[in-house]
Scaffold this active site. Structure first.
Site, PDB file in Angstrom:
ATOM      1  N   CYS A  95      58.265  51.052  17.823  1.00 24.92           N
ATOM      2  CA  CYS A  95      57.781  51.871  18.917  1.00 24.92           C
ATOM      3  C   CYS A  95      56.297  51.716  19.257  1.00 24.92           C
ATOM      4  O   CYS A  95      55.602  50.915  18.671  1.00 24.92           O
ATOM      5  CB  CYS A  95      57.992  53.327  18.542  1.00 24.92           C
ATOM      6  SG  CYS A  95      59.231  53.523  17.289  1.00 24.92           S
TER       7      CYS A  95
ATOM      8  N   ASN B 102      56.032  54.703  13.882  1.00 23.48           N
ATOM      9  CA  ASN B 102      56.285  53.407  14.512  1.00 23.48           C
ATOM     10  C   ASN B 102      56.492  52.428  13.379  1.00 23.48           C
ATOM     11  O   ASN B 102      55.559  52.109  12.666  1.00 23.48           O
ATOM     12  CB  ASN B 102      55.067  53.017  15.354  1.00 23.48           C
ATOM     13  CG  ASN B 102      55.087  51.552  15.719  1.00 23.48           C
ATOM     14  OD1 ASN B 102      56.078  50.866  15.561  1.00 23.48           O
ATOM     15  ND2 ASN B 102      53.971  51.062  16.205  1.00 23.48           N
ATOM     16  N   GLY B 103      57.739  51.963  13.193  1.00 29.05           N
ATOM     17  CA  GLY B 103      57.936  51.019  12.098  1.00 29.05           C
ATOM     18  C   GLY B 103      59.343  51.072  11.569  1.00 29.05           C
ATOM     19  O   GLY B 103      60.271  51.460  12.256  1.00 29.05           O
TER      20      GLY B 103
ATOM     21  N   MET C  21      70.335  20.559   0.894  1.00 29.33           N
ATOM     22  CA  MET C  21      71.622  20.386   1.575  1.00 29.33           C
ATOM     23  C   MET C  21      72.497  21.635   1.572  1.00 29.33           C
ATOM     24  O   MET C  21      73.713  21.540   1.686  1.00 29.33           O
ATOM     25  CB  MET C  21      72.427  19.212   0.995  1.00 29.33           C
ATOM     26  CG  MET C  21      71.900  17.852   1.387  1.00 29.33           C
ATOM     27  SD  MET C  21      71.549  17.604   3.138  1.00 29.33           S
ATOM     28  CE  MET C  21      73.162  17.467   3.856  1.00 29.33           C
TER      29      MET C  21
ATOM     30  N   GLU D  82      60.743  22.396  13.626  1.00 28.43           N
ATOM     31  CA  GLU D  82      59.342  22.755  13.811  1.00 28.43           C
ATOM     32  C   GLU D  82      58.465  21.524  13.646  1.00 28.43           C
ATOM     33  O   GLU D  82      58.853  20.569  12.994  1.00 28.43           O
ATOM     34  CB  GLU D  82      58.918  23.879  12.871  1.00 28.43           C
ATOM     35  CG  GLU D  82      59.056  23.635  11.408  1.00 28.43           C
ATOM     36  CD  GLU D  82      58.547  24.849  10.614  1.00 28.43           C
ATOM     37  OE1 GLU D  82      57.351  25.138  10.699  1.00 28.43           O
ATOM     38  OE2 GLU D  82      59.348  25.480   9.932  1.00 28.43           O
TER      39      GLU D  82
ATOM     40  N   LYS E 272      67.654  29.438   3.496  1.00 28.01           N
ATOM     41  CA  LYS E 272      66.833  30.394   2.746  1.00 28.01           C
ATOM     42  C   LYS E 272      66.279  31.453   3.673  1.00 28.01           C
ATOM     43  O   LYS E 272      65.072  31.487   3.926  1.00 28.01           O
ATOM     44  CB  LYS E 272      65.702  29.666   2.028  1.00 28.01           C
ATOM     45  CG  LYS E 272      65.017  28.639   2.902  1.00 28.01           C
ATOM     46  CD  LYS E 272      63.871  27.980   2.205  1.00 28.01           C
ATOM     47  CE  LYS E 272      63.364  26.839   3.053  1.00 28.01           C
ATOM     48  NZ  LYS E 272      62.332  26.088   2.414  1.00 28.01           N
TER      49      LYS E 272
ATOM     50  N   CYS F  85      73.899   9.534   6.884  1.00 29.73           N
ATOM     51  CA  CYS F  85      73.629  10.218   5.606  1.00 29.73           C
ATOM     52  C   CYS F  85      74.811  10.045   4.644  1.00 29.73           C
ATOM     53  O   CYS F  85      75.964  10.135   5.055  1.00 29.73           O
ATOM     54  CB  CYS F  85      73.383  11.701   5.897  1.00 29.73           C
ATOM     55  SG  CYS F  85      73.629  12.785   4.509  1.00 29.73           S
TER      56      CYS F  85
ATOM     57  N   CYS G  64      67.217  15.089  -0.767  1.00 27.00           N
ATOM     58  CA  CYS G  64      66.273  15.206   0.360  1.00 27.00           C
ATOM     59  C   CYS G  64      64.901  15.674  -0.096  1.00 27.00           C
ATOM     60  O   CYS G  64      63.889  15.277   0.469  1.00 27.00           O
ATOM     61  CB  CYS G  64      66.752  16.243   1.376  1.00 27.00           C
ATOM     62  SG  CYS G  64      68.469  16.150   1.764  1.00 27.00           S
TER      63      CYS G  64
ATOM     64  N   CYS H  70      65.345   9.328  -0.133  1.00 29.15           N
ATOM     65  CA  CYS H  70      66.667   9.172   0.475  1.00 29.15           C
ATOM     66  C   CYS H  70      67.057   7.688   0.560  1.00 29.15           C
ATOM     67  O   CYS H  70      66.332   6.886   1.144  1.00 29.15           O
ATOM     68  CB  CYS H  70      66.669   9.785   1.860  1.00 29.15           C
ATOM     69  SG  CYS H  70      68.170   9.475   2.776  1.00 29.15           S
TER      70      CYS H  70
END
Length: 1624
Positions: free
Chosen positions: A108, A339-340, A586, A1006, A1074, A1239, A1245, A1250
């Site tokens: 909020c 707020n939270g 993997m 990313e 994860k 692969c 990895c 690899c």
């Protein structure tokens, strides 16, 4: 159409002069004399608004639109579920249910205004309503665009208004001292209304209060939104007179008892859920409702009356992610505006319940029973925190003290507190063992009518700014600029930092800042003395130095308790030798424990929950200063009374005990420990034996506690193992005892410790603590460590230097260290800082245990698919136990193959046979080979939930020719977000080219993208192109661009050009492998190429923390979505979530936040490196996540707004069709796409080795990459053909027709090895279909931000001309806090046309006023932006160039360098540019900065966090934890009073004086530029006395900068010729 009054902010209509505000009127006149009427359509299709306000002048239309445009869709269900009055006839404590808790979440915008002279005025009310209007973007609205999630104000009681009403009614004027007002929501139905009033009046009479009269509250219902009107209560005020009581405290306490009695009486009535007291007090009153902020004052006409006067007001605007905002859940509550998000709410509720029997206080005169219960799982977290605070305050605590007990700050290792205010630390220490912290991001505003105050959680994860004016008014708000201010009257400006508090005493007119408040509270009792005399610390005991059992006995124990050779070798031995958890890669592709044919330990049925959007995860490595594993054991006495005996407990530094420490606890006489053995007897047969034993165990525990034992040790240790007495799974024993003691009101009297062989991994420790154990002694794991160290193999490896040498004690110490850091990580995933709050908080979901087990041991946890019964579980336990006794058992542990694939071990979805078959099919382009691959998948053992389902149809089959073609099906396919860095350039580009040939979507992952990939290839000869020389199999016209560009937590490589060139932008909130934690790209994978793309240095590891730095909450995510729509209005924005219970609630919030796409990932996805426990034990199956998301969105009327995409373990057309039937529009393929390009599932990895160059950055391995784009194209076309075949079989022509049709699925007739009790009804349920077809949903336009300030600037011919023809211009513009992400769209236009550096013109724009969030985000070179005024959070987010100057207005009443002028998280992920700020910044200044240079005059905590480049100069004080995770760049910090050193995080950087001449010049040049641009008086003082000040600066240098000329004094001698200055 509804006619709406439109003057949300009357003062600003005439923006030229800040005169006193005109009266709100339906027709608002604007400065040029036109009138505007605002029509808001009730059903705006997903365009969000049906308005175009181009003709209207800037001042006014801009405001209205930016306030109303934020409206977001959210269908409120007319919910008859009971609200605060949970009908509970019996008062036995009942455990909080996670399902109830998950459906109520919120976030909020809040604030308060208080007059220090305690003078009431109507102006304060008007200001509060104006400020609320400027918070509109921090709230959410319903699907009718009009029902807000809630807003409200709390003020003192407006007696003038009520007396004038009384006179009209002929009632005598009220006696202010003895009269109270109740503001009540009542049933709408007239008969029920009379009933309810009768109950209320009778209760008051019995309590001896006189009811003076009822006043129907005058409201204007016509302005309420459609959904809010459906549930709108009858709102009345009751006036009562307290005759007997004299003091305010006594009157308030009497009213509290009355309210509790009324609520209890109502709970058994049919109308019980429709009665709610907003407030009942002689001091304060709350006006609130399910309204948009600007509608509040129009709805309650009282608020417009000049007679409504109050010396203070708390205001609140709610953004509920939950399904149906309800009237009573609007805030403020009775004490607090919150707020939270409270992350530990389930544990807090359970502990509050356990306390009910022990709470006694003389002030209640023995009436404690009448005021129970103290918590209600069906209400929101805020409502529960409010009731806990209310209980403490009514029992005689001050409001400030109550909040210090409930929401303590991170006082350990706090440099200032420990030295200057030790008594405050003593206070926290005293209460730590009595009240677990209500932990989570929170800004709390509170008032009891005498004090008004605000405090912030220990992490400071919510913005809070305050300021004071010369006419003695104090303001606190989530944002600055919510009220027009005459800046010359402002005498102080500041912000609340983590754990800080500010309080205004209305009676004395004093303002107490943080330490003054806390000192007053802490000195009220001799806490320090009590702790010294009563609190005992458990002294560490040395580890054993030799083994206790012989090798044979160890082996038998390991077999009996379920250890496998992987557990010992991969997990325990890694932890013992390295002191950290093992990593793997993997993802998790083995069956869920319940579907597996192998026996599993009970822990494997539990998945950890994690924070997603509604609250942030924490980074346990770099922000460990707010975290603690300490836990107190012993009796927790009555918290309402204060006394020395309450401190009589034992402190453990962590929950991991060794044998000696357990021994010393057992010898502590005041704990009266009792050992309870946990074995069950199967001599009379298995059936019923386990349940019987658990019941006996609970009775024994009960008896021990009633006899005074304060420590129960549940133990499965015995000298000899007996074949007929297997051990009860210890998790079950702990849970059962914990739940039993809660339900019998005994839990506060004793702590539970587990002495067990069945615990060796971090997940297992977390489960035991989460279900109630305070500590664990893992005796078999420690023995395993000792045995490993003494084995010949280990001794030889150490002797030959193949392994670092550790002693036997060191090995055990390492193991415990790994467990502790693993525990911190698991807590941090959920955003929890303290183990004491995690204990008993049950932050897990269960997959595969039946109701009877859950109700006995894990009551309140979610177990959606049912599962094992007691007897089935007993058999599974037994299957381990018997191995220890059978003769033919091997002489070594069995390898079940749970982690690594092995023949004969557990089935893995991605196995070598499958990848061989797939390679054959796509490389030979052979349909028959593909059908062999399909056959392989069809014959596999049950692996995932969808394997338990099959299709059934209500239609006859049709020929395949009639089904939509494969080319239109592949448009719905996407590949997963794998970052270039985790996988090689060859793989990344081959996948992108293949997806572009199909017109599907690949994902950049990313880390930015090389612009060379954005242009179509025109130079291909024989499949090779000089542009991309490392690829083969190319064609002319191919492009290697990724359609989806990911903006992940790291924000590496995110520049304006990258954003402007995306078709879709994906915000990664969590990743399947994860969830709730960040990643790391090891230094050896950061090649020169990758470093260039990510604006970082080659060879320096890149840390990406969990995505919490600019997403603390749902409104922050909505802001990031707004920023991305701002910089690239043509790109859809998607948000990637991971499946877990409660994801539907989160997704509703994301849809309201204006996302275009929501992606749900399953727990089984994930490629790169992750800790084993994360891969195995977090996140849920996508089948459940998708179902919950799809259905919740439909129930909320939000499903049409978003495209649903799902991924996780997809391998075939069957998966696609199943996902479609469950509601998904698009389908993501991750691992299988990598397999198709070559692969071979080597599963290394994380090592950079690899063998086929798919996941390596090593040149020689990348040369072996076998894939060509055509292979992947073949694979997807085969999958699409498989989908077509199945559609034809079912008799449907297109995918659109089956999306969301769960009625086409039915359970397969299949027998599982472990149980026949799985329940799939949740997945097969159906709540209806979306109103639009999937194709219409996918083809709708990108959601817009509505009319924004940038559009007006871009419509200005001069600015357009300057951009097109690279000219220089100057502009002045007014700005308000609702103008968010200003300059972002202009930057996007420039970046699209000229790239990140090509623009040669200059836009010099000066803004005046208070800028909204993300001011000047994504600036490019050539943009010189100046702000005169102040700004909120995220200033300069992601800037890539240009210049940004922020200065206060001239002649302010405060000293600029002492005032906070920009908010938190400024310069987030900046990749260039210069920033000069005259004033202080908030928390996390320059977080993730990779190249920008900045000068600022003071910052909050975590300054320069994760910085990878650039330069930051701070001419003033900083907070704690400076330079955490800083791997590049330099910082210069002025330290005038020598307090900096303890605040620096020394893990990476080294601290030195500025000795290098180049460094001194860099510093001086930046300060000179700062003075020139901002006129800083602090800066010019430093330059005047340069020789005095220079030695007071510290330079912070990460290892990667140690050899640079700026940091290294001897550098000049060697290469003075080449020195070039970076700055200037």
């Amino acid at each position: 159409m509804a006619l709406q009054s439109v003057s949300p902010i009357p003062h600003l209509l005439h923006s030229s002069s800040f005169s006193s505000s005109p009266k709100p009127s339906i027709l608002a006149s604007s400065s040029n004399g036109r009138y505007f009427i605002d029509f808001v359509g009730l059903h705006c299709k997903s365009k969000r608004t049906g308005r175009k306000s181009s003709a209207t002048p800037r001042t006014f239309s801009h405001f209205v639109s930016s306030l109303k445009v934020k409206a977001v869709l959210d269908l409120a269900r007319n919910n008859s579920a009971s609200e605060e009055s949970d009908s509970r006839s019996d008062l036995r404590p009942k455990v909080a249910n996670l399902d109830d808790i998950l459906s109520e979440r919120g976030a909020c915008g809040v604030g308060f205004i208080a007059n220090l002279e305690n003078k009431g005025s109507h102006g304060i009310i008007k200001d509060a309503l104006t400020a609320l209007g400027c918070m509109e973007h921090r709230g959410g609205c319903g699907a009718d665009n009009d029902s807000g999630d809630g807003s409200g104000v709390m003020t003192s009681i407006p007696w003038d208004l009520f007396n004038s009403w009384a006179n009209e009614q002929g009632i005598a004027s009220f006696d202010k001292l003895h009269t109270a007002v109740g503001m009540i929501f009542l049933p709408k139905d007239d008969d029920l209304l009379k009933e309810a009033k009768r109950v209320i009046v009778n209760t008051f009479r019995q309590e001896g209060l006189e009811v003076l009269g009822w006043r129907p509250v005058p409201v204007n219902a016509s302005i309420v939104g459609y959904y809010a009107r459906e549930t709108m209560p009858n709102i009345q005020q009751v006036f009562v007179k307290a005759v007997k009581e004299e003091t305010v405290e006594d009157i308030e306490r009497e009213l509290y008892i009355c309210r509790k009695l009324i609520e209890r009486a109502a709970s058994s009535e049919t109308w019980g859920s429709e009665l709610y007291f907003c407030s009942l007090s002689s001091q304060t009153i709350v006006y609130k409702g399910m309204l948009r902020s600007e509608a509040l004052g129009l709805f309650y006409s009282d608020l417009q009356s000049d007679l409504y006067k109050s010396p203070f007001a708390i205001y609140h605007r709610r953004y509920s992610t939950n399904t149906s905002p309800r009237w009573p859940l609007a805030q403020p509550m009775r004490f607090l505006g919150h707020n939270g998000e409270i992350n530990t709410i389930q544990g807090n509720l359970n502990w509050m319940q356990s306390r009910e029997s022990s709470l006694k206080s003389s002030v209640w005169c023995g009436r404690e029973n009448e005021i129970r219960p103290f918590g209600n799982p069906k209400a929101s977290d805020s409502a529960n925190l409010d009731s806990a605070a209310e209980l403490l305050i009514r029992s005689g605590r001050t409001a400030e003290e109550a909040l210090m007990i409930l929401v303590p700050e991170a006082y350990k290792n706090h440099p200032t507190l420990m030295i200057k205010y030790p008594e405050v630390a003593d206070f926290y220490d005293y209460y730590k063992g009595q009240m677990e912290a209500w932990d989570g991001p929170a800004l709390l505003l509170f008032s009891d009518g005498k004090t008004v105050g605000a405090c912030l959680d220990r992490n400071g994860l919510r913005p809070a700014r305050y300021w004071r004016t010369s006419d003695n008014v104090v303001y606190v708000a989530s944002e600055v600029g919510v009220l027009p201010m005459d800046e010359s009257k402002v005498t102080m400006k500041g912000r609340l930092g983590p754990g800080m508090m500010i309080a205004v005493d209305l009676t004395s007119g004093q303002v107490y800042e943080n330490t003054e408040v806390k000192k007053r509270v802490a000195l009220s009792n001799p806490f320090g003395k009590w702790i010294k005399e009563n609190l005992r610390t458990l002294k560490p005991v040395n580890f054993l130095s030799g083994t206790v059992m012989d090798n044979d006995a160890v082996l038998r124990h390991q077999q009996a308790f379920g250890y496998s050779s992987e557990d010992v070798q991969l997990v325990i031995e890694t932890m013992a030798s390295q002191g950290k958890e093992p990593t793997f890669c993997m993802g998790d592709d083995i069956p869920l424990a319940i579907l597996s044919q192998k026996p599993h330990m009970l822990y494997d049925y539990f998945k950890q929950r994690f924070a997603q959007v509604t609250n942030p995860a924490i980074d346990p490595l770099r922000e460990g200063l707010v975290m603690s594993l300490e836990i107190n054991i012993g009796k927790r006495r009555n918290i309402l009374e204060v006394g020395p005996e309450n401190a009589s407990q034992v402190i453990l530094s962590s929950p991991v005990l060794n044998e000696g420490e357990l021994e010393s606890l057992l010898n502590d006489p005041s704990l009266k420990p009792q050992i309870l053995p946990t074995f069950f007897d199967i001599r009379k047969g298995v059936d019923g034996s386990l349940e019987k034993t658990l019941n006996k165990l609970c009775e024994a525990a009960d008896e021990a506690v009633r006899n005074g034992s304060q420590l129960l040790v549940l133990s499965d240790r015995s000298d000899v193992l007996e074949p007929t007495r297997p051990a009860v799974p210890i998790l079950m024993a702990v849970g059962a005892v914990h739940q039993h003691l809660i339900q019998n009101g005994l839990r506060m009297s004793a702590s539970i410790v587990a002495d067990t062989a069945q615990c060796f991994s971090t997940h297992q420790f977390a489960c035991l603590v989460g279900f109630g154990a305070s500590a664990i002694c893992p005796y078999l794991a420690l023995e395993t460590c000792r045995q490993w160290r003494l084995s010949n193999k280990t001794v030889n490896l150490m002797r030959n230097g193949k392994m670092p040498t550790v002693t036997i004690e060191q090995a055990q110490k390492n193991f415990c260290k790994a467990v502790k850091s693993g525990l911190l990580k698991i807590l941090s995933k959920m955003g929890i800082s303290l183990l004491s709050s995690y204990c008993g908080a049950q932050i897990f979901e269960i997959y595969g245990l039946g109701k009877e087990i859950v109700d006995l041991s894990f009551c309140g946890s979610v177990s959606k698919i049912g599962g094992l019964t007691f007897d089935e579980l007993a058999r599974e336990t037994l299957s381990f136990w018997v191995k220890a006794f059978s003769e033919d058992t091997a002489k070594r542990l069995e390898n079940f193959g749970f982690i690594q694939f092995r023949p004969g071990g557990e089935y893995h979805g991605n196995n070598p046979e499958m990848s061989k078959l797939l390679h054959k099919a796509v490389r030979q382009k052979s349909e028959s080979a593909f059908s062999v691959y399909q056959q392989h998948l069809a014959n596999r053992p049950v692996n995932v939930l969808r394997d338990l389902l099959e299709f059934k149809s209500d239609r006859a089959p049709i020929p395949v020719g009639k089904v939509e073609p494969a080319v239109s099906i592949v448009l719905r396919f996407c590949t997963g977000g794998m970052s270039l860095g985790a996988i090689s350039r060859e793989t990344h580009e081959a996948i992108a080219i293949a997806m572009n040939r199909l017109a599907g979507k690949s994902n950049s992952g990313e880390g930015g993208e090389d612009p060379i990939r954005w242009k179509p290839l025109t130079d291909v000869v024989d499949g090779y192109s000089p542009t991309l020389p490392h690829l083969k199999g190319l064609q002319n016209g191919d492009t290697a661009t990724s359609a989806i560009k990911q903006v992940a937590s790291g924000r590496f490589g995110v520049t304006p050009m990258f954003l402007a060139n995306a078709d879709q932008l994906e915000i990664k909130i969590a990743q399947g492998a994860k969830p709730g934690e960040g990643g790391q790209l090891p230094g050896k994978k950061v090649s020169a190429y990758i470093a260039r793309l990510r604006n970082s240095k080659p060879g320096v590891p890149l840390i990406s923390p969990p995505p919490h730095h600019d997403i603390y909450s749902i409104e922050d995510l909505a802001q990031l979505i707004f920023d991305l729509h701002q910089v690239n209005p043509k790109a859809k924005v998607s948000v990637k979530l991971v499946a877990e219970a409660g994801i539907g609630t989160v997704a509703s919030g994301v849809a309201k936040g204006n996302a275009d796409v929501i992606q749900i990932s399953g727990h089984d996805g994930g490629t790169g490196a992750s800790p084993i426990s994360s891969i195995k034990h977090a996140g849920g199956p996508w089948e459940l996540g998708l179902t919950e998301t799809h259905q919740t969105l439909i129930e909320n009327g939000l499903r049409e707004r978003v495209i649903l995409r799902v991924d996780g373990g997809f391998k075939s057309g069957v998966d696609v069709l199943t996902a479609a039937a469950m509601g998904a529009d698009e389908y993501g393929f991750g691992s299988v796409a990598m397999i198709a390009t070559g692969c071979v599932m080597a599963r290394i990895c994380h090592t950079n080795n690899c063998p086929v160059g798919v996941a390596s950055q090593r040149e020689e391995l990348r040369a072996r990459f076998p894939g060509v784009p055509g292979d992947l194209v073949n694979f997807f076309l085969y999958v699409a053909e498989e989908v077509r075949g199945m559609l034809a079989q079912l008799g449907y022509e297109k995918l659109d027709d089956i999306i969301g049709r769960t009625d086409l699925l039915r359970p397969r007739d299949i027998s599982l090895m472990k149980t026949q009790h799985l329940d799939l009804s949740y997945i097969l349920s159906n709540v209806g279909l979306p109103k639009w077809s999937s194709t219409e949903i996918r083809n709708q336009d990108v959601h817009t931000n509505g009319p924004v300030l940038d559009d007006m600037l871009l419509a200005d011919p001069e600015i357009l001309d300057a951009i097109d023809n690279e000219k220089v211009i100057h502009k002045n513009v007014k700005i308000y806090n609702v103008d968010r992400a200003a300059c972002g769209r202009i930057a996007g236009v420039i970046a699209k046309k000229y790239g990140d550096t090509g623009f040669a013109g200059q836009l010099n724009i000066t803004f005046v006023g208070s800028a909204g969030q993300s001011f000047a985000c994504f600036l490019t070179p050539g943009m010189n932006i100046r702000l005169i005024g102040e700004s909120n959070d995220y200033v300069g987010k992601g800037i890539a160039g240009g210049e940004l100057v922020v200065v206060p207005v001239d002649n302010t009443g405060f000293c600029p360098e002492d005032a906070t002028i920009v908010g938190n998280t400024c310069l987030y992920g900046a990749t260039g540019g210069q920033v000069f700020v005259r004033g202080k910044a908030g928390e996390r200044f320059a977080v993730r900065n990779s190249l920008a240079e900045a000068v600022v005059e003071g910052t909050g905590d975590h300054c320069c966090e994760y910085m990878t480049g650039g330069c930051v100069v701070v001419l003033g004080k900083v907070g704690r934890n400076v330079a955490a995770g800083m791997t590049g760049g330099l910082a210069y910090i002025l330290d005038e009073d020598n307090t900096l050193l303890p605040k620096v995080n020394k893990e990476i950087v080294k601290i030195q004086r500025v000795t290098a001449t180049v460094g001194q010049m860099q510093l001086k040049n930046l300060i000179e530029a700062h003075v020139e641009k901002t006129g800083s008086s602090k800066g010019s003082a430093i330059l005047k006395e340069w020789d005095t000040y220079l030695p007071l600066f510290w330079q912070l240098v990460p290892p990667s900068e140690e050899d640079t000329p700026e940091a290294c004094a001897d550098y000049e001698k060697t290469g003075a010729g080449q020195v070039t200055l970076q700055s200037a």
